[in-house]
Scaffold this motif. Structure first.
Motif, PDB file in Angstrom:
ATOM      1  N   LEU A 340       1.101  -0.980  -0.383  1.00  0.00           N
ATOM      2  CA  LEU A 340       0.094  -0.376   0.034  1.00  0.00           C
ATOM      3  C   LEU A 340       1.048   1.399   0.101  1.00  0.00           C
ATOM      4  N   PHE A 341       2.042   1.374   1.044  1.00  0.00           N
ATOM      5  CA  PHE A 341       3.109   2.173   0.791  1.00  0.00           C
ATOM      6  C   PHE A 341       3.541   2.124   0.043  1.00  0.00           C
ATOM      7  N   ARG A 342       4.406   1.540  -0.388  1.00  0.00           N
ATOM      8  CA  ARG A 342       4.812   1.550  -1.956  1.00  0.00           C
ATOM      9  C   ARG A 342       4.349   2.132  -2.953  1.00  0.00           C
ATOM     10  N   PHE A 343       2.904   1.753  -3.024  1.00  0.00           N
ATOM     11  CA  PHE A 343       2.062   2.279  -3.638  1.00  0.00           C
ATOM     12  C   PHE A 343       1.865   3.982  -3.476  1.00  0.00           C
ATOM     13  N   HIS A 344       2.262   4.177  -2.690  1.00  0.00           N
ATOM     14  CA  HIS A 344       2.255   5.910  -2.348  1.00  0.00           C
ATOM     15  C   HIS A 344       3.577   6.583  -2.169  1.00  0.00           C
ATOM     16  N   GLY A 345       4.364   6.218  -2.645  1.00  0.00           N
ATOM     17  CA  GLY A 345       5.428   6.600  -2.778  1.00  0.00           C
ATOM     18  C   GLY A 345       6.150   6.427  -1.766  1.00  0.00           C
ATOM     19  N   TYR A 346       6.154   5.305  -0.745  1.00  0.00           N
ATOM     20  CA  TYR A 346       7.534   5.255   0.276  1.00  0.00           C
ATOM     21  C   TYR A 346       8.043   3.873   0.541  1.00  0.00           C
ATOM     22  N   SER A 347       9.251   4.032   1.127  1.00  0.00           N
ATOM     23  CA  SER A 347       9.691   2.602   1.351  1.00  0.00           C
ATOM     24  C   SER A 347       9.076   1.993   2.847  1.00  0.00           C
ATOM     25  N   SER A 348       9.689   1.161   3.269  1.00  0.00           N
ATOM     26  CA  SER A 348       9.275   0.592   4.621  1.00  0.00           C
ATOM     27  C   SER A 348      10.506  -0.763   4.596  1.00  0.00           C
ATOM     28  N   PHE A 349      10.620  -0.750   6.284  1.00  0.00           N
ATOM     29  CA  PHE A 349      11.196  -1.870   6.747  1.00  0.00           C
ATOM     30  C   PHE A 349      10.283  -2.688   8.156  1.00  0.00           C
ATOM     31  N   LEU A 350      10.592  -3.514   8.008  1.00  0.00           N
ATOM     32  CA  LEU A 350       9.474  -4.173   9.205  1.00  0.00           C
ATOM     33  C   LEU A 350      10.832  -4.731  10.463  1.00  0.00           C
ATOM     34  N   CYS A 351      10.837  -4.691  11.231  1.00  0.00           N
ATOM     35  CA  CYS A 351      11.531  -5.197  12.548  1.00  0.00           C
ATOM     36  C   CYS A 351      10.671  -6.069  13.417  1.00  0.00           C
ATOM     37  N   SER A 352      10.468  -7.826  13.481  1.00  0.00           N
ATOM     38  CA  SER A 352       9.790  -8.512  14.404  1.00  0.00           C
ATOM     39  C   SER A 352      10.180  -8.419  15.586  1.00  0.00           C
ATOM     40  N   LYS A 353      10.312  -8.913  16.699  1.00  0.00           N
ATOM     41  CA  LYS A 353      10.340  -9.067  17.924  1.00  0.00           C
ATOM     42  C   LYS A 353      10.588 -10.009  17.940  1.00  0.00           C
ATOM     43  N   ARG A 354      11.937 -10.268  18.659  1.00  0.00           N
ATOM     44  CA  ARG A 354      12.942 -11.277  18.340  1.00  0.00           C
ATOM     45  C   ARG A 354      13.339 -12.208  19.793  1.00  0.00           C
ATOM     46  N   HIS A 355      14.102 -12.924  20.897  1.00  0.00           N
ATOM     47  CA  HIS A 355      14.468 -13.099  21.966  1.00  0.00           C
ATOM     48  C   HIS A 355      14.516 -14.443  22.221  1.00  0.00           C
ATOM     49  N   TYR A 356      15.498 -14.839  22.652  1.00  0.00           N
ATOM     50  CA  TYR A 356      16.156 -15.861  23.051  1.00  0.00           C
ATOM     51  C   TYR A 356      15.073 -17.645  24.145  1.00  0.00           C
ATOM     52  N   LYS A 357      15.386 -18.517  23.810  1.00  0.00           N
ATOM     53  CA  LYS A 357      14.364 -19.285  23.942  1.00  0.00           C
ATOM     54  C   LYS A 357      14.347 -19.228  25.495  1.00  0.00           C
ATOM     55  N   ILE A 358      13.737 -19.786  26.095  1.00  0.00           N
ATOM     56  CA  ILE A 358      14.246 -20.320  27.652  1.00  0.00           C
ATOM     57  C   ILE A 358      15.277 -21.116  28.133  1.00  0.00           C
ATOM     58  N   PRO A 359      16.346 -21.488  28.815  1.00  0.00           N
ATOM     59  CA  PRO A 359      16.842 -22.388  28.338  1.00  0.00           C
ATOM     60  C   PRO A 359      15.711 -23.928  29.585  1.00  0.00           C
ATOM     61  N   LYS A 360      16.210 -24.641  29.248  1.00  0.00           N
ATOM     62  CA  LYS A 360      15.574 -26.154  29.758  1.00  0.00           C
ATOM     63  C   LYS A 360      15.493 -26.403  31.164  1.00  0.00           C
ATOM     64  N   ASN A 361      16.128 -25.777  31.788  1.00  0.00           N
ATOM     65  CA  ASN A 361      16.782 -25.403  33.027  1.00  0.00           C
ATOM     66  C   ASN A 361      16.153 -24.930  33.765  1.00  0.00           C
ATOM     67  N   TRP A 362      15.604 -23.708  32.868  1.00  0.00           N
ATOM     68  CA  TRP A 362      15.537 -22.031  34.200  1.00  0.00           C
ATOM     69  C   TRP A 362      13.843 -22.283  34.685  1.00  0.00           C
ATOM     70  N   HIS A 363      13.611 -21.928  35.809  1.00  0.00           N
ATOM     71  CA  HIS A 363      12.757 -22.113  36.778  1.00  0.00           C
ATOM     72  C   HIS A 363      11.644 -20.618  36.438  1.00  0.00           C
ATOM     73  N   ALA A 364      10.664 -20.405  35.230  1.00  0.00           N
ATOM     74  CA  ALA A 364       9.854 -19.356  35.707  1.00  0.00           C
ATOM     75  C   ALA A 364       9.944 -18.578  37.079  1.00  0.00           C
ATOM     76  N   VAL A 365       9.800 -16.959  37.553  1.00  0.00           N
ATOM     77  CA  VAL A 365       9.097 -16.211  38.398  1.00  0.00           C
ATOM     78  C   VAL A 365       7.988 -15.875  38.101  1.00  0.00           C
ATOM     79  N   GLU A 366       7.179 -16.317  39.492  1.00  0.00           N
ATOM     80  CA  GLU A 366       6.252 -15.797  39.224  1.00  0.00           C
ATOM     81  C   GLU A 366       5.883 -14.529  39.595  1.00  0.00           C
TER      82      GLU A 366
END
Length: 637
Positions: A340-366
């Motif tokens: 849509l925005f390319r059609f209207h003369g814009y360049s656009s860039f996406l950045c997806s959120k990302r993070h590390y996987k929780i280690p198998k021995n990690w116990h989450a804090v409540e």
């Protein structure tokens, strides 16, 4: 007597048509066919088959000819002679079956030879017949040809193709309609589009990839034909029809009154900026969202096909030079916002959120149960696991993120300097003190590395009209939990250090390069996060480090050297839902480099209260309000 005459006629016909040579000779004289064989072949370890398709016109003994589409699906490692033999059988079988059906009675009385032989040959790009032992992967090549009887087909390997296509479920007058479609071996910019009303498909009403319905379309379903292309190649067209009829769009007054349309382009010395949290579809498409978080909003107005139409209309109406978006669904970016925005003369860039996987021995804090500040107690439904290559295997990529858009006529991209905060803390020594302090708290560590996918999307832009004007533009979306101030504080510290580093790297003598830092900070004006941005420091003995027992951690001295101020001030709210109304979105700018020329006002509290005391609603597509301001470059000191 009549019966006997009829039987003799059938018998004569059967004897005559049973001759292979006569039948094939007749076919040779009269058969024609589409002259392209399209072959899809992916030469990798996982895909070991090739798929082909071509159209062939069969002439039956009755004199009737029919076009038939033939498909084949073969191992790329098998000899091509086996593929040709199978094609030969398929075409012959179609002719033989039709022959038997037409002459069933005569065939019972007399043993008639109904076998049909079809001559098929394969040639390479030089016109030389391919040896039957050559594997399919090498035999079917671009520029080669397939000959069926006297009909010659050119071979196209991996032709343009549409894998799937759909039109939105909500189509309204005055709002742009964009098809969602997936291409293979095709260029979206080169495809052809033909819009029409379903009732009169022969009358074209549009030929761009988007179409804005008018009052004449009300009550009609829309039809769109897409023709995939790449260079001089063209694939099979696909036609889709909308499920719903065009209806009248909602009242745009709340949006239009903010924009004071028409909005003119800015001058060379000015820059119009928008920051907007769109409310990702992934966070509204659950029973919990519909019945709890956004129970004030009728379900129809939560549908993303409805909301994105309003979002697009609003964003385009601001006529901004740069746009920073948060909570942009990955799929909606590629299928909707980017084209849509390319059609209207814009360049656009996406950045997806990302993070590390929780280690198998990690116990989450409540954590304590709480109503979220930003209505984002959304769990991890939006996460999908994926390898991130150089950033380390086993990271989790979220289904939404941020996006930066800018006008091509105003700026050119100098550099994309985006970072992921978890990765930066793990790998960059510049943030060693922040990482060391965070690691003293198990919960802070968990949120920084394994729960929050926060990124600092950062680009360096240069004015096309004045190369002495550069811009360091950054956007982010900080951790949401109301109790997690220290997490947001550390994320902000990483962001500011990174932005300062980018500015230092790309600023040159005689060049103005101010910073714009926009986004959803999930922090009120009196928070330590806003203090850090504006006052350039939070000490290691500040009470914020121990204001909550769960997030308590050893303090760290945080400072930066950017002189930032909020361009839009501190409105009463930028996030407006029944259970929470607060200013948490900001456009920060360097006050010695820019002056604020104008700020787009927000709707009044009385007006907002009339909208079920919360948004999204019929007229507002997100739970946030867009911020918009116009800045002017100050002379170099």
């Amino acid at each position: 007597m009549n019966y006997l005459f009829t039987m003799l006629k059938k018998l004569f016909s059967a004897l005559y048509l049973g001759s292979k040579s006569l039948l094939i000779e007749s076919q040779k004289k009269k058969m024609t066919a589409t002259n392209i064989v399209r072959v899809r072949r992916l030469d990798d370890q996982c895909t070991r088959r090739m798929h082909g398709q071509f159209t062939y016109k069969l002439l039956y003994e009755s004199g009737v000819s029919k076009e038939r589409v033939f498909n084949f699906n073969r191992l790329i490692s098998e000899p091509n002679s086996e593929a040709l033999s199978r094609l030969q059988c398929n075409i012959s079988k179609r002719l033989e079956d039709n022959y038997r059906k037409k002459n069933r009675s005569a065939a019972k009385a007399v043993d008639v030879n109904t076998e049909v032989f079809i001559d098929i040959k394969l040639f390479d790009e030089h016109g030389t017949e391919v040896d039957g032992s050559v594997p399919n992967s090498e035999a079917w090549v671009d520029g080669g040809s397939l000959k069926i009887e006297d009909v010659l087909y050119s071979i196209e390997v991996n032709p343009p193709r549409i894998l799937e296509a759909r039109l939105p479920s909500v189509i309204m007058t005055g709002f742009p309609v964009i098809p969602e479609f997936t291409l293979e071996f095709a260029d979206r910019l080169e495809c052809d589009f033909e819009w029409s009303q379903a009732a009169v498909p022969e009358v074209l009403i549009g030929c761009d990839f988007l179409y804005t319905p008018t009052v004449k379309d009300i009550g009609h379903r829309l039809t769109l034909t897409i023709i995939p292309k790449r260079g001089d190649r063209q694939g099979f067209s696909v036609t889709v029809v909308s499920d719903s009829e065009v209806k009248t769009g909602p009242d745009l007054l709340p949006i239009l009154s903010r924009q004071n349309l028409p909005v003119k382009d800015t001058s060379v010395n000015n820059c119009r900026v928008v920051s907007y949290n769109l409310l990702a579809h992934t966070y509204t498409d659950t029973e919990f969202s519909r019945k709890e978080l956004f129970s004030h909003c009728p379900v129809g107005y939560l549908e993303y096909d409805y909301r994105k139409s309003l979002i697009a209309k609003e964003l385009l109406g601001y006529n901004a030079d740069v746009i920073c978006l948060q909570e942009v669904d990955n799929s909606q970016f590629s299928n909707y916002y980017q084209p849509l925005f390319r059609f209207h003369g814009y360049s656009s860039f996406l950045c997806s959120k990302r993070h590390y996987k929780i280690p198998k021995n990690w116990h989450a804090v409540e954590e304590e149960p709480t109503v979220n500040m930003d209505c984002e107690e959304k769990g991890d439904e939006s996460l999908t696991e994926a390898s991130v290559g150089t950033e380390g295997e086993g990271q989790i990529i979220c289904s939404e993120g941020s996006a930066i858009l800018f006008k091509d006529s105003k700026f050119r991209l100098v550099a994309d300097c985006t970072i992921n905060i978890a990765t930066a803390l793990e790998t960059d020594s510049r943030y060693a003190d922040i990482k060391e302090a965070a690691m003293n708290s198990r919960l802070v560590t968990e949120k920084l590395f394994y729960r929050s996918g926060c990124c600092v999307q950062t680009v360096v832009l240069e004015s096309r009209d004045d190369k002495s004007k550069r811009l360091c533009l950054a956007t982010t979306h900080l951790y949401f939990h109301p109790l997690g101030s220290v997490v947001r504080l550390l994320q902000t510290a990483v962001a500011l250090r990174h932005i300062h580093s980018v500015k230092s790297s790309y600023k040159s003598e005689g060049c103005s390069m101010p910073v714009l830092f926009c986004g959803d900070f999930n922090s009120a004006p009196n928070s330590k996060i806003v203090q850090l941005v504006r006052s350039r420091g939070v000490s290691d003995n500040d009470g914020v480090w121990n204001e909550n027992a769960l997030y308590s951690m050893e303090g760290v001295n945080l400072q930066h050297s950017l002189y930032l101020e909020t361009a839009c001030g501190f409105p009463k709210y930028t996030n407006y839902v029944p259970q929470f109304k607060e200013c948490i979105d900001y456009i920060f700018y360097e006050k010695h480099c820019f002056s604020v020329e104008s700020v787009t006002s927000l709707p009044s509290e009385e007006f907002m209260a009339s909208h079920r005391n919360g948004i999204p609603s019929e007229n507002f597509p997100s739970d946030h309000l867009a911020l918009c301001c116009e800045l002017s470059w100050l002379p170099l000191e």
